[in-house]
Design a protein around this motif. Structure first.
Motif, short mmCIF file in Angstrom:
data_model
loop_
_atom_site.label_atom_id
_atom_site.label_comp_id
_atom_site.label_asym_id
_atom_site.label_seq_id
_atom_site.Cartn_x
_atom_site.Cartn_y
_atom_site.Cartn_z
N CYS A 242 11.35 68.60 25.09
CA CYS A 242 10.55 68.22 26.26
C CYS A 242 9.16 67.87 25.76
O CYS A 242 8.53 68.66 25.05
CB CYS A 242 10.48 69.35 27.28
SG CYS A 242 9.52 68.93 28.76
N CYS B 165 4.61 70.71 26.70
CA CYS B 165 5.63 71.72 26.98
C CYS B 165 6.14 72.34 25.68
O CYS B 165 6.52 71.61 24.75
CB CYS B 165 6.80 71.09 27.75
SG CYS B 165 8.13 72.27 28.11
N ASP C 68 6.60 66.61 27.95
CA ASP C 68 5.68 66.48 29.08
C ASP C 68 4.38 67.20 28.80
O ASP C 68 4.36 68.27 28.18
CB ASP C 68 6.31 67.05 30.35
CG ASP C 68 7.47 66.20 30.85
OD1 ASP C 68 7.73 65.14 30.24
OD2 ASP C 68 8.13 66.61 31.83
N LYS D 84 8.83 73.90 25.13
CA LYS D 84 10.29 73.86 24.98
C LYS D 84 10.72 72.69 24.11
O LYS D 84 10.17 71.58 24.21
CB LYS D 84 10.97 73.78 26.34
CG LYS D 84 12.49 73.88 26.27
CD LYS D 84 13.13 73.70 27.61
CE LYS D 84 14.64 73.89 27.51
NZ LYS D 84 15.26 72.98 26.55
N HIS E 32 5.93 73.63 36.13
CA HIS E 32 6.69 72.70 35.29
C HIS E 32 8.06 73.26 34.95
O HIS E 32 9.08 72.57 35.08
CB HIS E 32 5.91 72.42 33.99
CG HIS E 32 6.70 71.65 32.97
ND1 HIS E 32 6.92 70.28 33.07
CD2 HIS E 32 7.35 72.05 31.85
CE1 HIS E 32 7.65 69.88 32.05
NE2 HIS E 32 7.93 70.94 31.29
N PHE E 33 8.12 74.51 34.54
CA PHE E 33 9.41 75.11 34.19
C PHE E 33 10.30 75.26 35.42
O PHE E 33 11.51 75.09 35.34
CB PHE E 33 9.20 76.47 33.50
CG PHE E 33 9.13 76.37 32.00
CD1 PHE E 33 10.18 76.79 31.21
CD2 PHE E 33 8.00 75.84 31.39
CE1 PHE E 33 10.12 76.70 29.83
CE2 PHE E 33 7.93 75.74 30.01
CZ PHE E 33 8.98 76.16 29.22
N ILE F 298 2.08 75.63 34.03
CA ILE F 298 3.29 75.75 33.21
C ILE F 298 4.45 76.36 34.02
O ILE F 298 5.61 75.97 33.85
CB ILE F 298 3.02 76.59 31.93
CG1 ILE F 298 4.24 76.55 31.00
CG2 ILE F 298 2.63 78.02 32.26
CD1 ILE F 298 3.97 77.16 29.64
#
Length: 334
Positions: A53, A48, A55, A50, A65-66, A62
């Motif tokens: 994070c 990730c 993961d 970000k 996930h977000f 993606i």
């Protein structure tokens, strides 16, 4: 130990195709293109982008996930970034089944924005940035910005925050280089002068290039329609100027005028000594501007049922040059 290259096998490998290292990918790649393909493969696993994070997931997931873990940074259709004077982050936008990663950063001089596509083959879209403020009537639009392929080695926001631990990331130790490579860079001082120091909103919109071209075409068509309308109005006004106030027929050279400037055709001048509008005396003063105009304006065409009234000769063709010393015929108004 001496290292000896087996060049024969290297040349042989260049003639062969190899599978992608990601099991879900069924693409066969030439030897020299394997690394480039795996960097952009839609089945690759990424961490990730970000900050805070860690993961891991497939690049194509993606958006999911977000949406699940960072819902405040997940958007659909378009999204806004507020308070840009003290803001940097990564956002994910999903539109028309396509996923985009938005990177926003700033340095001492500029704001920087990059919109990245997770699908390397997605080249039919561009993005637009709109800047506005509640305290200002101005709206700034920056359109036709290119969307670039998402590359986690370059587009990592952990690198921006200085928390990246991945050795192969390009800008891990060079945060300023991330800002320099943003596709849209906007000078901070210019924005402050325009909008003031208050809250600024950046709205990001994704556009299909075909839609943009169609919109431009519609605008051009509208301009042509306006132009044609103005031409028709101008022609109507010119024809009214060429109309003799007495016989109501279109005038052709020579065109005379009274001392006050009112015009009269050559036939009516011979019948009247004073102006029918102001009673001023009509002498041999010519209106050369109107005469020149009469040569350039295309007069209405007549069919057999409505033949023009002809006095002293045949109907004048609007494209013919007329000798000002003669007295050509007048064409009756349709």
């Amino acid at each position: 130990m001496i290292s000896i290259k087996a060049t024969m096998y290297e040349h042989l490998a260049k003639l062969m195709s190899f599978p992608c290292s990601y099991k879900e990918c069924n693409v066969k790649i030439p030897f020299g293109e394997v690394k480039d393909h795996e960097k952009s493969c839609t089945h690759r696993t990424i961490v990730c982008p970000k900050a805070n994070c860690h993961d891991s997931f497939k690049i194509w997931s993606i958006a999911s996930h977000f949406k699940e873990k960072h819902n405040d940074l997940f958007h659909s259709s378009n999204f806004c970034i507020k308070n840009v004077y003290a803001y940097y982050n990564v956002d994910v936008l999903e539109k028309n089944g396509k996923t985009y990663v938005s990177l926003f950063d700033f340095d001492d001089s500029n704001f920087g924005i990059s919109i990245c596509s997770t699908d390397s083959s997605n080249s039919n879209y561009q993005y637009e940035v709109r800047l506005s403020s509640d305290n200002s009537k101005y709206l700034v639009s920056i359109s036709n910005q290119n969307i670039i392929p998402f590359n986690e080695r370059e587009h990592c926001f952990k690198c921006v925050t200085g928390s990246c631990k991945t050795k192969f990331h390009v800008f891990k130790d060079n945060r300023k280089e991330v800002s320099k490579r943003m596709t849209t860079r906007i000078n901070r001082d210019s924005i402050k002068k325009m909008f003031g120091p208050g809250l600024i909103t950046y709205t990001i919109l994704i556009h299909d290039k075909a839609e943009v071209k169609e919109e431009v075409k519609d605008k051009n068509d509208t301009k042509e329609e306006v132009k044609d309308s103005l031409i028709r109005k101008a022609k109507k006004i010119f024809l009214q100027m060429l109309e003799c106030p007495l016989c109501k027929e279109y005038m052709s050279p020579p065109i005379y005028q009274c001392l006050s400037g009112h015009t009269i055709c050559n036939t009516c001048k011979d019948k009247k000594e004073s102006c029918s509008t102001c009673e001023a005396k009509i002498e041999n003063t010519r209106n050369y501007v109107l005469e020149d105009l009469s040569k350039k304006v295309e007069l209405p065409q007549f069919d057999d049922k409505k033949s023009p009234k002809i006095e002293g000769g045949i109907k004048r063709n609007s494209s013919e040059e007329v000798d000002g010393t003669e007295c050509p015929p007048k064409v009756q108004k349709k």
